[in-house]
Design an enzyme around this catalytic site. Structure first.
Site, mmCIF file in Angstrom:
data_model
loop_
_atom_site.group_PDB
_atom_site.id
_atom_site.type_symbol
_atom_site.label_atom_id
_atom_site.label_comp_id
_atom_site.label_asym_id
_atom_site.label_seq_id
_atom_site.Cartn_x
_atom_site.Cartn_y
_atom_site.Cartn_z
ATOM 1 N N HIS A 147 0.744 -2.068 -0.009
ATOM 2 C CA HIS A 147 -0.153 -0.023 0.188
ATOM 3 C C HIS A 147 1.054 1.081 0.084
ATOM 4 O O HIS A 147 0.575 2.323 -0.186
ATOM 5 C CB HIS A 147 -0.833 -0.082 0.922
ATOM 6 N N MET A 169 -1.158 -8.243 4.435
ATOM 7 C CA MET A 169 0.410 -7.550 4.449
ATOM 8 C C MET A 169 0.251 -6.178 4.216
ATOM 9 O O MET A 169 1.160 -6.279 2.951
ATOM 10 C CB MET A 169 1.519 -8.662 3.655
ATOM 11 N N CYS A 170 -0.315 -5.766 4.012
ATOM 12 C CA CYS A 170 -1.343 -4.315 3.660
ATOM 13 C C CYS A 170 -0.590 -4.406 1.890
ATOM 14 O O CYS A 170 -0.279 -3.679 1.454
ATOM 15 C CB CYS A 170 0.295 -3.438 4.102
ATOM 16 N N ALA A 171 -1.232 -5.221 1.247
ATOM 17 C CA ALA A 171 -0.630 -5.545 -0.118
ATOM 18 C C ALA A 171 -2.603 -6.009 -0.328
ATOM 19 O O ALA A 171 -2.811 -6.657 -1.142
ATOM 20 C CB ALA A 171 -0.387 -6.576 -0.179
#
Ligand SMILES: Cc1ncc(COP(=O)(O)O)c(C=O)c1O
Length: 410
Positions: free
Chosen positions: A121, A364-366
């Site tokens: 992100h 995983m912030c994705a």
């Protein structure tokens, strides 16, 4: 009985450089989130607070001079790591801040931005905030392959269809674990007159980046993923920071008066305005030095040996966990837990935690990348490695997983 592996001694020597592991039973396999801190880096932080506690580039006294020298030496160490000039290296709070600064720099730029489907992100949201999205075609997203990477053919197509764009992408996906063919991708982007921003956050602890061989404009990474402290990171900019006005404040100007205005230093101070994370800078300098002393080759060989251990122990044969892409030596292994099961990745991680085994689960912030590989959205199971992971860690992980599965399937 533990089998003898040929790199076991080197792994142990490296492990001994990490006090948090050398004296503990912890099986730490969440290195893609944060590595442990190397002893020289811990010492750099404590030395600053015990011995050289002063502001830098300002004091007329010896203690301030020592703190300043160490600050400047840290920049030299990071520059050596990247094979660039020290004036091309700025210290930031980390990758997130670095990438936000770069996006801010291009805020009023009409060019399209190209990213990949695998971005964290930090590498996508700062562009999206600028009203760039795929609907209005100000954001172009290169698709990801089923095996967790980006194909060169797709990349060529995207770059050739959008020449002169701003290109921002990850060297290694923190979601799938695969290293992109970033050197080729940089060259292709450059052939198409693009500016290139590299998110090297995942790869910096594991593989070299040579700015002389690769025509990258910007690079971002974080100290806490390369054995240094938290809250410190790097922004590389080719040619330095003379034209970059990211922040204004203390330390950024050579003259100011209220009638005519101010004159900037025209250097990196415009990115490092105010009092920096001085202890953090000392710590990243020490970590960059340590990586160069150990060498990326040795780091990769130790991690490859850990891969052999995982393979021998049968991690990749657990049918409930499907590895994204092929099994080969790398620092991040991400799995999709069979969605038909009545338990998920975080259930497994919870059981492992009882055994002091640390792994990561979730998106995983994705998020776009996560849903690409786990459309049900139950999250990814990620094992991430550093050169200090040993056979004991491997055994604890794989046996812990089998025990967790047995209990959850009862
Ligand atoms: C690929 C990638 N980019 C960016 C970041 C953000 O790094 P930081 O939280 O250190 O700013 C991360 C952190 O996980 C990452 O893995």
């Amino acid at each position: 009985m533990l089998k003898a592996y040929k790199k076991a001694k080197q792994i142990k020597e490296i492990r001994n450089c990490f006090p948090s592991l050398a004296y503990s039973e912890l099986t730490y396999l969440d290195n893609a989130a944060s590595t442990q801190t190397v002893d020289s880096s811990i010492k750099a932080v404590s030395d600053y607070h015990y011995n050289y506690r002063a502001n830098v580039h300002r004091g007329d006294f010896k203690t301030s001079q020592i703190a300043t020298d160490l600050y400047d030496e840290a920049r030299v160490e990071v520059a050596k790591l990247l094979n660039c000039e020290p004036f091309e290296v700025a210290f930031t709070a980390g990758t997130t801040e670095s990438l936000n600064m770069v996006a801010e720099h291009y805020a009023n730029d009409d060019r399209k931005v190209i990213i990949t489907h695998l971005e964290h992100h930090s590498s996508s949201l700062p562009w999206m905030r600028q009203d760039r999205n795929t609907n209005n075609e100000k954001l172009i997203v290169c698709k990801a392959t089923d095996d967790g990477t980006v194909s060169i053919q797709d990349w060529v197509e995207v770059c050739e269809s959008n020449p002169g764009s701003i290109v921002a992408f990850v060297t290694q996906s923190n979601l799938t674990g695969h290293t992109l063919e970033w050197q080729k991708m940089v060259a292709i982007a450059k052939e198409n007159d693009c500016e290139v921003i590299l998110d090297a956050c995942q790869s910096i602890a594991h593989a070299p980046i040579d700015t002389q061989l690769n025509n990258i404009d910007w690079i971002a990474f974080s100290g806490h993923k390369m054995f240094a402290s938290t809250g410190i990171g790097v922004l590389f900019h080719r040619g330095g920071f003379a034209d970059i006005q990211s922040r204004l404040g203390g330390g950024t100007i050579s003259h100011v008066d209220y009638e005519s205005g101010y004159v900037l230093n025209n250097d990196v101070s415009q990115v490092e305005a105010g009092t920096q994370n001085i202890a953090g800078v000392h710590s990243i300098g020490a970590a960059a030095k340590w990586i160069q002393e150990i060498g990326y080759k040795e780091i990769q060989e130790c991690e490859a040996e850990f891969f052999n251990m995982l393979k021998d122990k049968g991690l990749f044969k657990i049918k409930q966990l499907k590895l994204i892409g092929d099994a080969y030596p790398r620092s991040v292994f991400s799995f999709v837990v069979d969605p038909e099961l009545n338990y998920n990745a975080s259930d497994l991680a919870g059981f492992l935690d009882f055994e002091n085994v640390c792994v990561r689960t979730g998106h995983m912030c994705a998020v776009p990348a996560s849903y690409r590989y786990n459309p049900e959205g139950s999250g990814i199971f990620r094992v991430s490695v550093a050169p200090y992971n040993d056979e004991h860690d491997c055994v604890k992980l794989v046996e812990g997983l089998w025990q967790a599965i047995e209990k959850l399937e009862k």
